[in-house]
Write a protein that holds these residues in place. Structure first.
Motif, PDB file in Angstrom:
ATOM      1  N   SER A 151      42.153  24.442   8.684  1.00 46.47           N
ATOM      2  CA  SER A 151      40.799  24.690   9.163  1.00 46.47           C
ATOM      3  C   SER A 151      40.157  23.411   9.694  1.00 46.47           C
ATOM      4  O   SER A 151      39.489  23.419  10.734  1.00 46.47           O
ATOM      5  CB  SER A 151      39.948  25.279   8.034  1.00 46.47           C
ATOM      6  OG  SER A 151      38.608  25.448   8.440  1.00 46.47           O
ATOM      7  N   ASP A 173      41.843  22.610  13.004  1.00 47.54           N
ATOM      8  CA  ASP A 173      41.405  23.581  14.014  1.00 47.54           C
ATOM      9  C   ASP A 173      39.994  23.263  14.499  1.00 47.54           C
ATOM     10  O   ASP A 173      39.681  23.403  15.694  1.00 47.54           O
ATOM     11  CB  ASP A 173      41.445  25.000  13.445  1.00 47.54           C
ATOM     12  CG  ASP A 173      42.859  25.550  13.316  1.00 47.54           C
ATOM     13  OD1 ASP A 173      43.781  24.967  13.918  1.00 47.54           O
ATOM     14  OD2 ASP A 173      43.036  26.561  12.611  1.00 47.54           O
ATOM     15  N   ASN A 174      39.129  22.838  13.578  1.00 46.24           N
ATOM     16  CA  ASN A 174      37.754  22.496  13.954  1.00 46.24           C
ATOM     17  C   ASN A 174      37.708  21.264  14.848  1.00 46.24           C
ATOM     18  O   ASN A 174      36.879  21.182  15.765  1.00 46.24           O
ATOM     19  CB  ASN A 174      36.902  22.265  12.704  1.00 46.24           C
ATOM     20  CG  ASN A 174      36.472  23.565  12.048  1.00 46.24           C
ATOM     21  OD1 ASN A 174      36.381  24.597  12.703  1.00 46.24           O
ATOM     22  ND2 ASN A 174      36.217  23.520  10.754  1.00 46.24           N
ATOM     23  N   LYS A 188      39.978  20.437  17.006  1.00 47.03           N
ATOM     24  CA  LYS A 188      40.387  20.927  18.325  1.00 47.03           C
ATOM     25  C   LYS A 188      39.255  21.693  18.999  1.00 47.03           C
ATOM     26  O   LYS A 188      38.963  21.482  20.184  1.00 47.03           O
ATOM     27  CB  LYS A 188      41.615  21.829  18.177  1.00 47.03           C
ATOM     28  CG  LYS A 188      42.087  22.449  19.480  1.00 47.03           C
ATOM     29  CD  LYS A 188      43.285  23.361  19.245  1.00 47.03           C
ATOM     30  CE  LYS A 188      43.724  24.035  20.535  1.00 47.03           C
ATOM     31  NZ  LYS A 188      44.881  24.946  20.314  1.00 47.03           N
ATOM     32  N   ARG A 189      38.594  22.572  18.234  1.00 49.14           N
ATOM     33  CA  ARG A 189      37.514  23.381  18.804  1.00 49.14           C
ATOM     34  C   ARG A 189      36.369  22.503  19.309  1.00 49.14           C
ATOM     35  O   ARG A 189      35.868  22.695  20.426  1.00 49.14           O
ATOM     36  CB  ARG A 189      36.998  24.362  17.754  1.00 49.14           C
ATOM     37  CG  ARG A 189      35.809  25.205  18.214  1.00 49.14           C
ATOM     38  CD  ARG A 189      35.318  26.127  17.113  1.00 49.14           C
ATOM     39  NE  ARG A 189      34.962  25.401  15.908  1.00 49.14           N
ATOM     40  CZ  ARG A 189      33.810  24.744  15.753  1.00 49.14           C
ATOM     41  NH1 ARG A 189      32.917  24.706  16.742  1.00 49.14           N
ATOM     42  NH2 ARG A 189      33.545  24.115  14.617  1.00 49.14           N
ATOM     43  N   LYS A 190      35.951  21.531  18.503  1.00 43.20           N
ATOM     44  CA  LYS A 190      34.839  20.664  18.901  1.00 43.20           C
ATOM     45  C   LYS A 190      35.196  19.833  20.128  1.00 43.20           C
ATOM     46  O   LYS A 190      34.361  19.611  21.010  1.00 43.20           O
ATOM     47  CB  LYS A 190      34.450  19.755  17.733  1.00 43.20           C
ATOM     48  CG  LYS A 190      33.780  20.494  16.589  1.00 43.20           C
ATOM     49  CD  LYS A 190      33.441  19.558  15.443  1.00 43.20           C
ATOM     50  CE  LYS A 190      32.783  20.320  14.294  1.00 43.20           C
ATOM     51  NZ  LYS A 190      32.471  19.422  13.152  1.00 43.20           N
ATOM     52  N   ARG A 191      36.450  19.377  20.182  1.00 48.13           N
ATOM     53  CA  ARG A 191      36.878  18.589  21.341  1.00 48.13           C
ATOM     54  C   ARG A 191      36.850  19.436  22.611  1.00 48.13           C
ATOM     55  O   ARG A 191      36.403  18.984  23.671  1.00 48.13           O
ATOM     56  CB  ARG A 191      38.276  18.026  21.093  1.00 48.13           C
ATOM     57  CG  ARG A 191      38.818  17.210  22.245  1.00 48.13           C
ATOM     58  CD  ARG A 191      40.108  16.479  21.924  1.00 48.13           C
ATOM     59  NE  ARG A 191      40.753  16.904  20.717  1.00 48.13           N
ATOM     60  CZ  ARG A 191      41.712  17.830  20.662  1.00 48.13           C
ATOM     61  NH1 ARG A 191      42.094  18.446  21.766  1.00 48.13           N
ATOM     62  NH2 ARG A 191      42.287  18.140  19.517  1.00 48.13           N
ATOM     63  N   LYS A 192      37.324  20.676  22.515  1.00 50.20           N
ATOM     64  CA  LYS A 192      37.325  21.566  23.675  1.00 50.20           C
ATOM     65  C   LYS A 192      35.897  21.876  24.125  1.00 50.20           C
ATOM     66  O   LYS A 192      35.612  21.960  25.324  1.00 50.20           O
ATOM     67  CB  LYS A 192      38.063  22.865  23.336  1.00 50.20           C
ATOM     68  CG  LYS A 192      39.543  22.697  23.013  1.00 50.20           C
ATOM     69  CD  LYS A 192      40.328  22.169  24.195  1.00 50.20           C
ATOM     70  CE  LYS A 192      41.814  22.105  23.867  1.00 50.20           C
ATOM     71  NZ  LYS A 192      42.601  21.509  24.985  1.00 50.20           N
ATOM     72  N   GLU A 193      34.998  22.048  23.160  1.00 51.07           N
ATOM     73  CA  GLU A 193      33.601  22.317  23.504  1.00 51.07           C
ATOM     74  C   GLU A 193      32.974  21.122  24.215  1.00 51.07           C
ATOM     75  O   GLU A 193      32.215  21.280  25.173  1.00 51.07           O
ATOM     76  CB  GLU A 193      32.811  22.658  22.242  1.00 51.07           C
ATOM     77  CG  GLU A 193      33.136  24.028  21.662  1.00 51.07           C
ATOM     78  CD  GLU A 193      32.386  24.300  20.367  1.00 51.07           C
ATOM     79  OE1 GLU A 193      31.747  23.358  19.847  1.00 51.07           O
ATOM     80  OE2 GLU A 193      32.443  25.441  19.878  1.00 51.07           O
ATOM     81  N   ASP A 202      29.258  22.322  23.903  1.00 51.41           N
ATOM     82  CA  ASP A 202      28.843  21.968  22.544  1.00 51.41           C
ATOM     83  C   ASP A 202      27.334  21.823  22.490  1.00 51.41           C
ATOM     84  O   ASP A 202      26.709  21.294  23.392  1.00 51.41           O
ATOM     85  CB  ASP A 202      29.511  20.671  22.083  1.00 51.41           C
ATOM     86  CG  ASP A 202      29.168  19.488  22.970  1.00 51.41           C
ATOM     87  OD1 ASP A 202      29.148  19.678  24.203  1.00 51.41           O
ATOM     88  OD2 ASP A 202      28.913  18.399  22.434  1.00 51.41           O
ATOM     89  N   ASP A 211      47.758  18.777  19.116  1.00 52.99           N
ATOM     90  CA  ASP A 211      47.311  20.034  18.498  1.00 52.99           C
ATOM     91  C   ASP A 211      48.458  20.922  18.022  1.00 52.99           C
ATOM     92  O   ASP A 211      48.277  22.125  17.825  1.00 52.99           O
ATOM     93  CB  ASP A 211      46.414  20.831  19.463  1.00 52.99           C
ATOM     94  CG  ASP A 211      45.123  20.100  19.782  1.00 52.99           C
ATOM     95  OD1 ASP A 211      44.556  19.477  18.862  1.00 52.99           O
ATOM     96  OD2 ASP A 211      44.682  20.142  20.944  1.00 52.99           O
TER      97      ASP A 211
END
Length: 283
Positions: free
Chosen positions: A100, A103-104, A106-111, A117, A271
């Motif tokens: 988790s 994954d977070n 990765k998600r924040k970087r993509k945003e 973001d 990732d």
């Protein structure tokens, strides 16, 4: 209230610093340790709080007070938290929790890359309860995350929620992070390998950071991990744009911050878990 401007004061030098410019300053490490209030005559020391759940800001240093005329003056209150004695226990983080965390990241970087973001605004907080200074102390249990051996508690033991893992960029690491489990991501510049040891060197501008995989890691990892790091070393020598994301213990060796990773599922390359990354890289 958050503060967005500060004075950097060192010897005879003074300079106005904003939250938008501080991380780009060539003397960032020295600057963040010598910040003071901008109000004339107020000598309150400030600290820098990087962007997280709320936008980046400065805050008043603990036990430092602004003068009463200062626009940032406030009265300190005795709160219930001050009356608690703290007992500390370590809790082993589960693979699910580590997943988790990664994954977070990765998600924040993509945003951030897509510009979607959004910084959460401060919500109104309920005032902390005042206490009677003569009352008996309460004891609270402080749960510290760990990925190492000999944790006091297993994941979820006694119905206690697993503690959160804070993310740190290389530029924002400090002595406050030492001996704490943190998450870090940055691009790999070099890989060193030995029989029971591998070291990844990360770089962000002028900041370098080493990630260690040592005897405990290899004693508990599948034997093919030694080959994985050799293959990664070869790829990095040819192409230095692979992103490391990992969770581990922050240490200081040779006056430099570094991370100790203890388990094979606690890090990723681009990732992906290293076995999957290498399989895709060779396809």
């Amino acid at each position: 209230m958050p503060i967005y401007e500060a004075i950097y004061r060192s010897n005879d030098h003074e300079e106005l610093i904003t939250v938008n410019s501080i991380e780009q300053h060539e003397k960032f490490v020295d600057v963040k340790n010598h910040l003071y209030c901008t109000y004339q005559g107020c000598t309150a020391r400030l600290s820098y709080v990087p962007k997280g759940k709320v936008r980046a800001h400065f805050k008043t240093w603990p036990k430092n007070n602004h003068i009463q005329d200062c626009t940032d003056y406030f009265e300190r209150m005795v709160t219930a938290n001050k009356q608690k004695s703290i007992a500390t226990s370590t809790m082993a983080l589960s693979d699910k929790h580590i997943k988790s965390v990664l994954d977070n990241l990765k998600r924040k970087r993509k945003e951030q890359e897509s510009g979607t973001d959004k910084v959460k605004t401060n919500r109104k907080k309920k005032p902390r309860p005042k206490v009677n200074p003569d009352s008996f102390e309460n004891t609270t249990l402080n749960i510290v995350p760990t990925t190492g051996p000999e944790a006091d508690l297993t994941s979820g033991e006694n119905n206690i929620k697993e503690p959160s893992v804070r993310n740190r960029s290389l530029i924002n690491l400090s002595d406050d992070d030492l001996n704490w489990t943190r998450s870090v991501e940055c691009y790999i510049q070099n890989v060193e390998t030995d029989d029971n040891r591998a070291v990844l060197e990360l770089r962000d501008g002028n900041y370098t950071f080493r990630v260690f995989f040592e005897e405990f890691f290899f004693d508990n990892a599948p034997i093919n991990f030694r080959g994985y790091f050799e293959d990664l070393k070869y790829l990095v020598q040819r192409h230095k744009e692979y992103l490391f994301s990992g969770v581990g213990l922050i240490e200081k060796r040779n006056e430099q911050y570094c991370m100790l990773v203890n388990r094979g599922n606690d890090f990723r390359i681009d990732d992906q878990y290293i076995a999957i990354f290498l399989q895709n890289a060779s396809a």
